[in-house]
Motif scaffolding. Structure first.
Motif, mmCIF file in Angstrom:
data_model
loop_
_atom_site.group_PDB
_atom_site.id
_atom_site.type_symbol
_atom_site.label_atom_id
_atom_site.label_comp_id
_atom_site.label_asym_id
_atom_site.label_seq_id
_atom_site.Cartn_x
_atom_site.Cartn_y
_atom_site.Cartn_z
ATOM 1 N N UNK A 37 36.463 -21.341 -15.679
ATOM 2 C CA UNK A 37 37.364 -22.461 -15.985
ATOM 3 C C UNK A 37 38.548 -22.405 -15.026
ATOM 4 N N UNK A 38 38.934 -23.569 -14.532
ATOM 5 C CA UNK A 38 40.059 -23.599 -13.607
ATOM 6 C C UNK A 38 40.382 -24.997 -13.145
ATOM 7 N N UNK A 39 41.038 -25.073 -11.979
ATOM 8 C CA UNK A 39 41.421 -26.335 -11.364
ATOM 9 C C UNK A 39 40.722 -26.458 -10.021
ATOM 10 N N UNK A 40 40.175 -27.640 -9.771
ATOM 11 C CA UNK A 40 39.442 -27.897 -8.540
ATOM 12 C C UNK A 40 40.092 -29.052 -7.793
ATOM 13 N N UNK A 41 40.302 -28.877 -6.498
ATOM 14 C CA UNK A 41 40.781 -29.952 -5.642
ATOM 15 C C UNK A 41 39.802 -30.153 -4.498
ATOM 16 N N UNK A 79 35.063 -26.864 -15.549
ATOM 17 C CA UNK A 79 34.328 -25.860 -16.309
ATOM 18 C C UNK A 79 32.932 -25.764 -15.704
ATOM 19 N N UNK A 80 32.591 -24.601 -15.215
ATOM 20 C CA UNK A 80 31.286 -24.374 -14.588
ATOM 21 C C UNK A 80 30.579 -23.306 -15.406
ATOM 22 N N UNK A 81 29.454 -23.658 -16.015
ATOM 23 C CA UNK A 81 28.663 -22.727 -16.817
ATOM 24 C C UNK A 81 27.333 -22.487 -16.121
ATOM 25 N N UNK A 82 27.027 -21.241 -15.892
ATOM 26 C CA UNK A 82 25.750 -20.853 -15.298
ATOM 27 C C UNK A 82 24.950 -20.105 -16.347
ATOM 28 N N UNK A 142 37.743 -27.699 -0.101
ATOM 29 C CA UNK A 142 37.634 -27.447 -1.534
ATOM 30 C C UNK A 142 38.638 -26.357 -1.891
ATOM 31 N N UNK A 143 39.400 -26.583 -2.954
ATOM 32 C CA UNK A 143 40.393 -25.616 -3.410
ATOM 33 C C UNK A 143 40.106 -25.305 -4.876
ATOM 34 N N UNK A 144 39.932 -24.040 -5.199
ATOM 35 C CA UNK A 144 39.626 -23.639 -6.571
ATOM 36 C C UNK A 144 40.602 -22.582 -7.043
ATOM 37 N N UNK A 145 41.276 -22.856 -8.162
ATOM 38 C CA UNK A 145 42.155 -21.892 -8.822
ATOM 39 C C UNK A 145 41.521 -21.553 -10.168
#
Length: 204
Positions: free
Chosen positions: A54-58, A71-74, A194-197
């Motif tokens: 879970x985080x922030x995506x730009x 939210x990315x669930x694998x 792509x920016x992921x926090x």
């Protein structure tokens, strides 16, 4: 459809992240001990097939972009990629799939179906994004798609990964977790950024 993308106030958290995140300038080529440690991490995390991020995506394609809550669930070979905010389609976005194909909701004319996530992203948004490789990169691993170049930070964890024409810049790690996992990731392949926090990891 891509003309509908707009930077909005939702992008501010990611813009601040870009402006304020301390840039890790250490780019060590890696000695035998660092490479062995990375190989051990990769072996350990390769066995992890069930996780939630879970985080922030730009995102940006050089002309348009935005950000949202991710939210990315694998779950083994199956995945669910949910984005709340205008980052990609202007509305909430959900991509689910597995070996039998993928379904994309949140785009005009949807839901859309296709053989895989990459094909759907290209058809719906014009984006060429290696989502299969991203599954490895987001864990701080080299993907199995081809040769990769690694550089390490002074924490002996990956600082820069170059693979498949993409540059993946690891700005921060959760070193309290074993094995450590990335928490701030910048990836780029002109014109894409792509920016992921990452706010939380859940490994099962």
């Amino acid at each position: 459809m891509r003309r509908a993308w707009r930077w909005s106030i939702a992008a501010l958290p990611l813009l601040l992240l870009v402006a304020c995140a301390p840039r890790q300038l250490v780019r060590l080529p890696g000695n035998a001990a660092m490479l062995a440690q990375q190989q051990a991490r990769e072996k350990q995390l390769a066995a992890v097939t069930h996780w939630t991020l879970r985080g922030r995506l730009g995102v940006s394609d050089g002309h348009h972009g935005g950000s949202g809550s991710l939210t990315w669930t694998q779950d083994g070979d199956r995945y669910a990629f949910e984005l709340q905010g205008p980052a990609l389609s202007g509305v909430d976005f959900r991509l689910v799939g597995g070996p039998d194909g993928a379904t994309l909701n949140g785009v005009r004319g949807g839901p859309l179906h296709g053989p895989d996530a990459e094909t759907l992203m290209q058809a719906a948004l014009g984006w060429t994004v290696p989502l299969r490789d991203l599954r490895a990169w987001v864990l701080g691993l080299r993907a199995d798609s081809g040769p990769a170049s690694l550089r390490f930070g002074d924490n002996h964890l990956p600082s820069l990964l170059q693979q498949d024409g993409w540059t993946v810049d690891y700005r921060a790690w959760d070193s309290q977790r074993q094995p450590p996992l990335p928490t701030t990731i910048f990836a780029s392949k002109p014109p894409y950024k792509v920016r992921l926090a990452v706010e939380s990891w859940s490994i099962r």
